[in-house]
Design a protein around this motif. Structure first.
Motif, PDB file in Angstrom:
ATOM      1  N   ARG A 121       0.847  -1.237  -0.074  1.00 49.79           N
ATOM      2  CA  ARG A 121       0.026  -0.065  -0.080  1.00 49.79           C
ATOM      3  C   ARG A 121       0.718   1.248  -0.098  1.00 49.79           C
ATOM      4  O   ARG A 121       0.588   2.081  -0.786  1.00 49.79           O
ATOM      5  CB  ARG A 121      -0.827   0.042   1.111  1.00 49.79           C
ATOM      6  CG  ARG A 121      -1.929   1.076   1.374  1.00 49.79           C
ATOM      7  CD  ARG A 121      -2.788   1.103   2.581  1.00 49.79           C
ATOM      8  NE  ARG A 121      -3.753   0.190   2.366  1.00 49.79           N
ATOM      9  CZ  ARG A 121      -3.894  -0.785   3.258  1.00 49.79           C
ATOM     10  NH1 ARG A 121      -3.443  -0.729   4.548  1.00 49.79           N
ATOM     11  NH2 ARG A 121      -4.910  -1.811   3.143  1.00 49.79           N
ATOM     12  N   VAL A 122       1.993   1.421   0.953  1.00 47.04           N
ATOM     13  CA  VAL A 122       2.943   2.390   0.846  1.00 47.04           C
ATOM     14  C   VAL A 122       3.662   2.563  -0.387  1.00 47.04           C
ATOM     15  O   VAL A 122       3.721   3.691  -1.052  1.00 47.04           O
ATOM     16  CB  VAL A 122       3.561   2.401   2.186  1.00 47.04           C
ATOM     17  CG1 VAL A 122       4.803   3.559   2.245  1.00 47.04           C
ATOM     18  CG2 VAL A 122       2.867   2.597   3.524  1.00 47.04           C
ATOM     19  N   ALA A 123       4.020   1.387  -0.787  1.00 46.59           N
ATOM     20  CA  ALA A 123       5.170   1.244  -2.091  1.00 46.59           C
ATOM     21  C   ALA A 123       4.266   1.908  -3.253  1.00 46.59           C
ATOM     22  O   ALA A 123       4.835   2.841  -3.939  1.00 46.59           O
ATOM     23  CB  ALA A 123       5.521  -0.214  -2.344  1.00 46.59           C
ATOM     24  N   VAL A 124       3.109   1.489  -3.203  1.00 48.40           N
ATOM     25  CA  VAL A 124       2.418   2.077  -4.446  1.00 48.40           C
ATOM     26  C   VAL A 124       2.110   3.570  -4.500  1.00 48.40           C
ATOM     27  O   VAL A 124       2.177   4.241  -5.462  1.00 48.40           O
ATOM     28  CB  VAL A 124       0.858   1.322  -4.800  1.00 48.40           C
ATOM     29  CG1 VAL A 124      -0.030   1.613  -3.734  1.00 48.40           C
ATOM     30  CG2 VAL A 124       0.606   1.755  -6.342  1.00 48.40           C
TER      31      VAL A 124
ATOM     32  N   TYR B 246       4.563   4.874  11.380  1.00 45.06           N
ATOM     33  CA  TYR B 246       3.958   3.577  11.122  1.00 45.06           C
ATOM     34  C   TYR B 246       2.510   3.850  10.816  1.00 45.06           C
ATOM     35  O   TYR B 246       2.009   4.939  11.048  1.00 45.06           O
ATOM     36  CB  TYR B 246       4.491   2.913  12.062  1.00 45.06           C
ATOM     37  CG  TYR B 246       3.969   3.008  13.613  1.00 45.06           C
ATOM     38  CD1 TYR B 246       2.809   2.841  13.989  1.00 45.06           C
ATOM     39  CD2 TYR B 246       4.945   3.790  14.415  1.00 45.06           C
ATOM     40  CE1 TYR B 246       2.448   3.193  15.513  1.00 45.06           C
ATOM     41  CE2 TYR B 246       4.853   4.062  15.681  1.00 45.06           C
ATOM     42  CZ  TYR B 246       3.638   3.884  16.201  1.00 45.06           C
ATOM     43  OH  TYR B 246       3.161   4.341  17.618  1.00 45.06           O
ATOM     44  N   GLU B 247       1.863   2.865  10.533  1.00 40.47           N
ATOM     45  CA  GLU B 247       0.297   2.811  10.087  1.00 40.47           C
ATOM     46  C   GLU B 247       0.293   3.092   8.692  1.00 40.47           C
ATOM     47  O   GLU B 247       0.596   4.318   8.184  1.00 40.47           O
ATOM     48  CB  GLU B 247      -0.451   3.446  10.837  1.00 40.47           C
ATOM     49  CG  GLU B 247      -0.621   3.040  12.402  1.00 40.47           C
ATOM     50  CD  GLU B 247      -1.120   1.532  12.489  1.00 40.47           C
ATOM     51  OE1 GLU B 247      -1.912   1.217  11.583  1.00 40.47           O
ATOM     52  OE2 GLU B 247      -0.595   0.928  13.260  1.00 40.47           O
ATOM     53  N   SER B 248       0.100   2.096   7.599  1.00 34.66           N
ATOM     54  CA  SER B 248       0.225   2.456   6.237  1.00 34.66           C
ATOM     55  C   SER B 248      -0.582   3.625   5.913  1.00 34.66           C
ATOM     56  O   SER B 248      -0.064   4.245   4.892  1.00 34.66           O
ATOM     57  CB  SER B 248      -0.144   0.964   5.438  1.00 34.66           C
ATOM     58  OG  SER B 248      -1.392   0.577   5.781  1.00 34.66           O
ATOM     59  N   ARG B 249      -1.885   3.765   6.154  1.00 27.45           N
ATOM     60  CA  ARG B 249      -2.778   4.672   5.799  1.00 27.45           C
ATOM     61  C   ARG B 249      -2.180   6.360   6.208  1.00 27.45           C
ATOM     62  O   ARG B 249      -2.209   7.146   5.390  1.00 27.45           O
ATOM     63  CB  ARG B 249      -4.217   4.633   6.126  1.00 27.45           C
ATOM     64  CG  ARG B 249      -4.985   3.238   5.399  1.00 27.45           C
ATOM     65  CD  ARG B 249      -6.131   3.039   5.865  1.00 27.45           C
ATOM     66  NE  ARG B 249      -6.755   1.775   5.384  1.00 27.45           N
ATOM     67  CZ  ARG B 249      -6.690   0.552   5.499  1.00 27.45           C
ATOM     68  NH1 ARG B 249      -5.403   0.242   6.808  1.00 27.45           N
ATOM     69  NH2 ARG B 249      -7.207  -0.369   5.024  1.00 27.45           N
TER      70      ARG B 249
END
Length: 184
Positions: free
Chosen positions: A16-19, A65-68
């Motif tokens: 999710r973060v990488a995209v 931290y926390e992807s969103r």
């Protein structure tokens, strides 16, 4: 210093973060955290991510931290580059927040549970727990009225899926449904 993304190569939250990083054209260094060896629970990892989960980022000393939360930070910090991912108009922002909240509350909990049971549990030496799906619950019965309407108007979404077809046959042949399906 280039942004560092600490995560596992196939972790859904890391992806999710990488995209978002790719959409925003943000250069980053990926630091692999081997979940299969418990690296995410090691003290040197939990010093930065106290829940022992991936991912987290180090952006020139900012640990997040926390992807969103990471995605929102990246989209805001790099708003002027790559794909615009956060609206600026108040109405568009409200609609974005509504959609983001819907994904978090009404999509993710269900699909992440399925993904864990049907894929990830096996990666970590476990096996799929099929027991929760074998007992009838209200959730099954809730499908009967509208499922029957769909079938009655020729929309058969069940028979092409063997497990769904078996489930539908099981629940729609229950004596309780037989007793009320034509009306009370």
């Amino acid at each position: 210093m280039v942004l560092k993304l600490y995560g596992f190569t196939t972790s859904t939250c890391t992806l999710r973060v990488a995209v978002v990083l790719k959409e925003k054209n943000v250069p980053f260094e990926f630091i692999s955290v081997d979940l299969t060896k418990g690296a995410h629970k090691a003290p040197e990892f939990t010093a930065y991510q106290p829940f022992g989960q991936v991912p987290y980022i180090d952006d020139n000393g900012l640990i997040l931290y926390e992807s969103r939360a990471i995605c929102r930070y990246i989209a805001a910090k790099y708003a002027s580059q790559g794909t615009p991912l956060l609206p600026t108009d108040p109405t568009a922002t409200a609609l974005f927040e509504q959609a983001a909240s819907t994904e978090t509350s009404n999509y993710d909990p269900f699909v992440s549970g399925l993904a864990w049971e049907l894929k990830f549990a096996m990666w970590f030496g476990g096996k799929t727990d099929e027991a929760p799906g074998n007992d009838i619950t209200l959730a099954d019965l809730f499908h009967l009225p509208y499922g029957s309407v769909l079938l009655g108007i020729g929309l058969d979404e069940f028979s092409s899926r063997p497990n769904v077809a078996r489930w539908w046959k099981d629940i729609s042949s229950r004596a309780s449904w037989e007793a009320v399906k034509g009306g009370i």
